[in-house]
Design a protein around this motif. Structure first.
Motif, PDB file in Angstrom:
ATOM      1  N   THR A  18       0.848  -1.190   0.000  1.00  0.00           N
ATOM      2  CA  THR A  18       0.000   0.000   0.000  1.00  0.00           C
ATOM      3  C   THR A  18       0.887   1.245   0.000  1.00  0.00           C
ATOM      4  OG1 THR A  18      -0.088   0.097   2.423  1.00  0.00           O
ATOM      5  CG2 THR A  18      -1.773  -1.219   1.307  1.00  0.00           C
ATOM      6  N   ASP A  19       0.267   2.411  -0.084  1.00  0.00           N
ATOM      7  CA  ASP A  19       1.010   3.675  -0.056  1.00  0.00           C
ATOM      8  C   ASP A  19       1.145   4.246   1.353  1.00  0.00           C
ATOM      9  OD1 ASP A  19       1.366   3.684  -2.820  1.00  0.00           O
ATOM     10  OD2 ASP A  19      -0.577   4.653  -3.165  1.00  0.00           O
ATOM     11  N   LEU A  20       0.819   3.447   2.342  1.00  0.00           N
ATOM     12  CA  LEU A  20       0.887   3.882   3.733  1.00  0.00           C
ATOM     13  C   LEU A  20       2.335   3.829   4.244  1.00  0.00           C
ATOM     14  CD1 LEU A  20      -2.240   1.875   4.926  1.00  0.00           C
ATOM     15  CD2 LEU A  20      -2.089   4.371   4.667  1.00  0.00           C
ATOM     16  N   PRO A  21       2.619   4.450   5.394  1.00  0.00           N
ATOM     17  CA  PRO A  21       3.972   4.370   5.965  1.00  0.00           C
ATOM     18  C   PRO A  21       4.387   2.916   6.177  1.00  0.00           C
ATOM     19  CG  PRO A  21       2.681   6.045   7.089  1.00  0.00           C
ATOM     20  CD  PRO A  21       1.729   5.327   6.192  1.00  0.00           C
ATOM     21  N   ALA A  22       5.660   2.645   5.979  1.00  0.00           N
ATOM     22  CA  ALA A  22       6.145   1.265   6.026  1.00  0.00           C
ATOM     23  C   ALA A  22       6.467   0.805   7.438  1.00  0.00           C
ATOM     24  CB  ALA A  22       7.387   1.119   5.143  1.00  0.00           C
ATOM     25  N   LEU A  23       6.063  -0.420   7.729  1.00  0.00           N
ATOM     26  CA  LEU A  23       6.372  -1.080   8.993  1.00  0.00           C
ATOM     27  C   LEU A  23       6.897  -2.468   8.653  1.00  0.00           C
ATOM     28  CD1 LEU A  23       4.271  -1.040  12.244  1.00  0.00           C
ATOM     29  CD2 LEU A  23       5.140  -3.215  11.355  1.00  0.00           C
ATOM     30  N   VAL A  24       8.131  -2.757   9.064  1.00  0.00           N
ATOM     31  CA  VAL A  24       8.796  -4.014   8.719  1.00  0.00           C
ATOM     32  C   VAL A  24       8.930  -4.886   9.957  1.00  0.00           C
ATOM     33  CG1 VAL A  24      10.932  -5.062   7.869  1.00  0.00           C
ATOM     34  CG2 VAL A  24      10.057  -2.984   6.810  1.00  0.00           C
ATOM     35  N   CYS A  25       8.572  -6.166   9.822  1.00  0.00           N
ATOM     36  CA  CYS A  25       8.621  -7.113  10.938  1.00  0.00           C
ATOM     37  C   CYS A  25       9.698  -8.170  10.710  1.00  0.00           C
ATOM     38  CB  CYS A  25       7.276  -7.813  11.099  1.00  0.00           C
ATOM     39  SG  CYS A  25       5.879  -6.700  11.399  1.00  0.00           S
ATOM     40  N   LEU A  26      10.443  -8.486  11.774  1.00  0.00           N
ATOM     41  CA  LEU A  26      11.503  -9.484  11.728  1.00  0.00           C
ATOM     42  C   LEU A  26      11.273 -10.528  12.811  1.00  0.00           C
ATOM     43  CD1 LEU A  26      14.577  -7.054  11.479  1.00  0.00           C
ATOM     44  CD2 LEU A  26      13.407  -8.186   9.576  1.00  0.00           C
ATOM     45  N   PRO A  27      11.203 -11.808  12.452  1.00  0.00           N
ATOM     46  CA  PRO A  27      10.989 -12.859  13.457  1.00  0.00           C
ATOM     47  C   PRO A  27      12.267 -13.186  14.220  1.00  0.00           C
ATOM     48  CG  PRO A  27      11.233 -13.844  11.299  1.00  0.00           C
ATOM     49  CD  PRO A  27      11.246 -12.348  11.089  1.00  0.00           C
ATOM     50  N   GLY A  28      12.117 -14.018  15.254  1.00  0.00           N
ATOM     51  CA  GLY A  28      13.254 -14.454  16.047  1.00  0.00           C
ATOM     52  C   GLY A  28      14.032 -15.562  15.372  1.00  0.00           C
ATOM     53  N   ILE A  29      15.105 -15.984  16.008  1.00  0.00           N
ATOM     54  CA  ILE A  29      15.985 -16.982  15.424  1.00  0.00           C
ATOM     55  C   ILE A  29      15.246 -18.308  15.214  1.00  0.00           C
ATOM     56  CG2 ILE A  29      16.888 -17.781  17.663  1.00  0.00           C
ATOM     57  CD1 ILE A  29      19.663 -17.981  16.241  1.00  0.00           C
ATOM     58  N   GLY A  30      15.339 -18.833  14.006  1.00  0.00           N
ATOM     59  CA  GLY A  30      14.689 -20.089  13.657  1.00  0.00           C
ATOM     60  C   GLY A  30      13.201 -19.995  13.423  1.00  0.00           C
ATOM     61  N   ALA A  31      12.625 -18.804  13.612  1.00  0.00           N
ATOM     62  CA  ALA A  31      11.165 -18.659  13.564  1.00  0.00           C
ATOM     63  C   ALA A  31      10.667 -18.216  12.190  1.00  0.00           C
ATOM     64  CB  ALA A  31      10.702 -17.664  14.628  1.00  0.00           C
ATOM     65  N   SER A  32       9.380 -18.349  12.015  1.00  0.00           N
ATOM     66  CA  SER A  32       8.726 -18.000  10.755  1.00  0.00           C
ATOM     67  C   SER A  32       8.124 -16.605  10.811  1.00  0.00           C
ATOM     68  CB  SER A  32       7.627 -19.013  10.449  1.00  0.00           C
ATOM     69  OG  SER A  32       6.791 -18.565   9.411  1.00  0.00           O
ATOM     70  N   GLY A  33       8.184 -15.906   9.703  1.00  0.00           N
ATOM     71  CA  GLY A  33       7.526 -14.617   9.598  1.00  0.00           C
ATOM     72  C   GLY A  33       6.021 -14.743   9.699  1.00  0.00           C
ATOM     73  N   LEU A  43      -2.767  -4.273  11.518  1.00  0.00           N
ATOM     74  CA  LEU A  43      -2.041  -3.050  11.170  1.00  0.00           C
ATOM     75  C   LEU A  43      -2.261  -2.572   9.739  1.00  0.00           C
ATOM     76  CD1 LEU A  43       1.394  -3.938  12.839  1.00  0.00           C
ATOM     77  CD2 LEU A  43      -0.111  -2.058  13.544  1.00  0.00           C
ATOM     78  N   LEU A  44      -2.788  -3.420   8.877  1.00  0.00           N
ATOM     79  CA  LEU A  44      -2.738  -3.124   7.446  1.00  0.00           C
ATOM     80  C   LEU A  44      -3.588  -1.932   7.004  1.00  0.00           C
ATOM     81  CD1 LEU A  44      -5.541  -4.391   6.078  1.00  0.00           C
ATOM     82  CD2 LEU A  44      -4.284  -6.522   6.274  1.00  0.00           C
ATOM     83  N   ASP A  45      -4.520  -1.487   7.846  1.00  0.00           N
ATOM     84  CA  ASP A  45      -5.287  -0.305   7.454  1.00  0.00           C
ATOM     85  C   ASP A  45      -4.563   0.991   7.827  1.00  0.00           C
ATOM     86  OD1 ASP A  45      -5.646  -0.674  10.200  1.00  0.00           O
ATOM     87  OD2 ASP A  45      -7.607   0.304  10.181  1.00  0.00           O
ATOM     88  N   LYS A  46      -3.445   0.865   8.549  1.00  0.00           N
ATOM     89  CA  LYS A  46      -2.692   2.050   8.970  1.00  0.00           C
ATOM     90  C   LYS A  46      -1.268   2.083   8.423  1.00  0.00           C
ATOM     91  CE  LYS A  46      -5.184   2.573  13.355  1.00  0.00           C
ATOM     92  NZ  LYS A  46      -6.142   1.479  13.103  1.00  0.00           N
ATOM     93  N   TYR A  47      -0.736   0.908   8.056  1.00  0.00           N
ATOM     94  CA  TYR A  47       0.650   0.837   7.604  1.00  0.00           C
ATOM     95  C   TYR A  47       0.805  -0.138   6.431  1.00  0.00           C
ATOM     96  CZ  TYR A  47       1.537   3.170  12.012  1.00  0.00           C
ATOM     97  OH  TYR A  47       1.511   4.071  13.044  1.00  0.00           O
ATOM     98  N   ARG A  48       1.813   0.105   5.648  1.00  0.00           N
ATOM     99  CA  ARG A  48       2.262  -0.885   4.674  1.00  0.00           C
ATOM    100  C   ARG A  48       3.136  -1.854   5.453  1.00  0.00           C
ATOM    101  NH1 ARG A  48       6.404   0.205  -0.467  1.00  0.00           N
ATOM    102  NH2 ARG A  48       6.720  -2.002  -1.002  1.00  0.00           N
ATOM    103  N   VAL A  49       2.681  -3.072   5.625  1.00  0.00           N
ATOM    104  CA  VAL A  49       3.370  -4.018   6.495  1.00  0.00           C
ATOM    105  C   VAL A  49       4.150  -5.031   5.666  1.00  0.00           C
ATOM    106  CG1 VAL A  49       3.157  -5.583   8.440  1.00  0.00           C
ATOM    107  CG2 VAL A  49       1.466  -3.761   8.134  1.00  0.00           C
ATOM    108  N   LEU A  50       5.437  -5.126   5.967  1.00  0.00           N
ATOM    109  CA  LEU A  50       6.311  -6.086   5.307  1.00  0.00           C
ATOM    110  C   LEU A  50       6.885  -7.020   6.364  1.00  0.00           C
ATOM    111  CD1 LEU A  50       7.089  -2.923   4.158  1.00  0.00           C
ATOM    112  CD2 LEU A  50       7.978  -4.368   2.327  1.00  0.00           C
ATOM    113  N   VAL A  51       6.996  -8.287   6.024  1.00  0.00           N
ATOM    114  CA  VAL A  51       7.580  -9.272   6.935  1.00  0.00           C
ATOM    115  C   VAL A  51       8.714  -9.972   6.196  1.00  0.00           C
ATOM    116  CG1 VAL A  51       7.173 -11.273   8.401  1.00  0.00           C
ATOM    117  CG2 VAL A  51       5.335  -9.607   8.048  1.00  0.00           C
ATOM    118  N   LEU A  52       9.914  -9.895   6.752  1.00  0.00           N
ATOM    119  CA  LEU A  52      11.099 -10.450   6.101  1.00  0.00           C
ATOM    120  C   LEU A  52      11.565 -11.706   6.816  1.00  0.00           C
ATOM    121  CD1 LEU A  52      13.447 -10.079   4.006  1.00  0.00           C
ATOM    122  CD2 LEU A  52      14.626  -8.744   5.792  1.00  0.00           C
ATOM    123  N   ASP A  53      11.697 -12.805   6.077  1.00  0.00           N
ATOM    124  CA  ASP A  53      12.289 -14.025   6.625  1.00  0.00           C
ATOM    125  C   ASP A  53      13.808 -13.898   6.565  1.00  0.00           C
ATOM    126  OD1 ASP A  53       9.938 -15.401   7.182  1.00  0.00           O
ATOM    127  OD2 ASP A  53       9.868 -16.406   5.242  1.00  0.00           O
TER     128      ASP A  53
END
Length: 263
Positions: A18-33, A43-53
């Protein structure tokens, strides 16, 4: 979606695009996004949410390369640069939060506007200067005791099957090799990020799980004494995986923090 790092490792990520402010999520060691699934929905109605493995986790490539926190921090910088993202809100659970501290050690605020730490103290080895580390890990038993670290459940609350089932299936198809990544675990546990936290120039929210099997939740309050830009809160009746165990409460705390800081 996929992104290739400068050392030719392919990382998987999701993006609400989306064109909203970006929020990036990072999981813990060995964990899944995928553990962030419910938080993304909230969060998706307020932020562009990205999750990186991270490399070697989730759907990202398995490799011998880059088993150190500094490389994970560089992965984050290259990822953000590839998408031309700036003023990013970064949320990290456990090792994901350490990745944010490593990022700050290399780039200062860099492309970030704020950080959120989900149950990760800045130092994991207990000693005379810090007693809020990982379980009973000390210089006397480091690193050998880390070989037996995964003997308790990370979560205190049963994770909703809508999250837990896809995570389990993903792990079966794309397993995390703890033995192959032992050196990375040691590098993660060895670090002391207190000097980095002390010099942070952007807001940091530290959320601790009251019933975390790994850390005394009082570490969150202790971090506020290191830097006055740090806020802390304890999520009650919650273990180590805040974003999956108590996604509503965790998201509410994050949104309150971001609103307070004009983000």
């Amino acid at each position: 979606m996929e992104f290739k790092t400068s050392d030719h490792v392919t990382l998987h990520y999701t993006d609400t695009q989306t064109d909203l402010p970006a929020l990036v999520c990072l999981p813990g060691i060995g964990a899944s996004g995928q553990l962030f699934k419910r938080m993304v929905e909230l969060l998706l109605d307020k932020y562009r949410v990205l999750v990186l493995d991270p490399r070697n986790q989730g759907l990202s490539q398995r490799t011998y390369r880059g088993q150190r926190m500094s490389r994970h921090a560089l992965d984050l910088e290259e990822f953000l640069a590839s998408l031309n993202l700036n003023n990013v809100i970064a949320v990290g659970n456990s090792m994901g939060a350490s990745t944010l501290f490593a990022y700050a050690s290399l780039f200062g605020k860099g492309r970030l506007a704020a950080m959120v730490d989900l149950d990760q103290p800045p130092k994991m080895i207990n000693d005379d200067s810090w007693n809020f580390g990982y379980q009973d890990l000390t210089w006397d038993n480091f690193p050998i005791s880390l070989k037996y670290h995964d003997t308790v459940h990370a979560n205190y609350v049963r994770v909703n099957p809508e999250i837990a089932t896809p995570v389990k299936l993903e792990r079966q198809e794309h397993p995390y090799d703890e033995e192959a990544n032992y050196n990375f675990l040691c590098d993660h546990a060895f670090q002391d990020w207190r000097d980095v936290v002390m010099d942070l120039t952007i807001p940091l929210l530290v959320l601790a799980g009251e019933k975390s099997p790994y850390f005394n939740c009082e570490f969150a309050q202790a971090m506020t004494y290191i830097n006055d830009k740090i806020e802390s809160h304890v999520i009650s009746e919650c273990g180590h995986i805040l974003q999956a165990e108590r996604p509503e409460e965790t998201t509410k705390a994050i949104l309150s923090f971001l609103k307070k800081n004009g983000l």
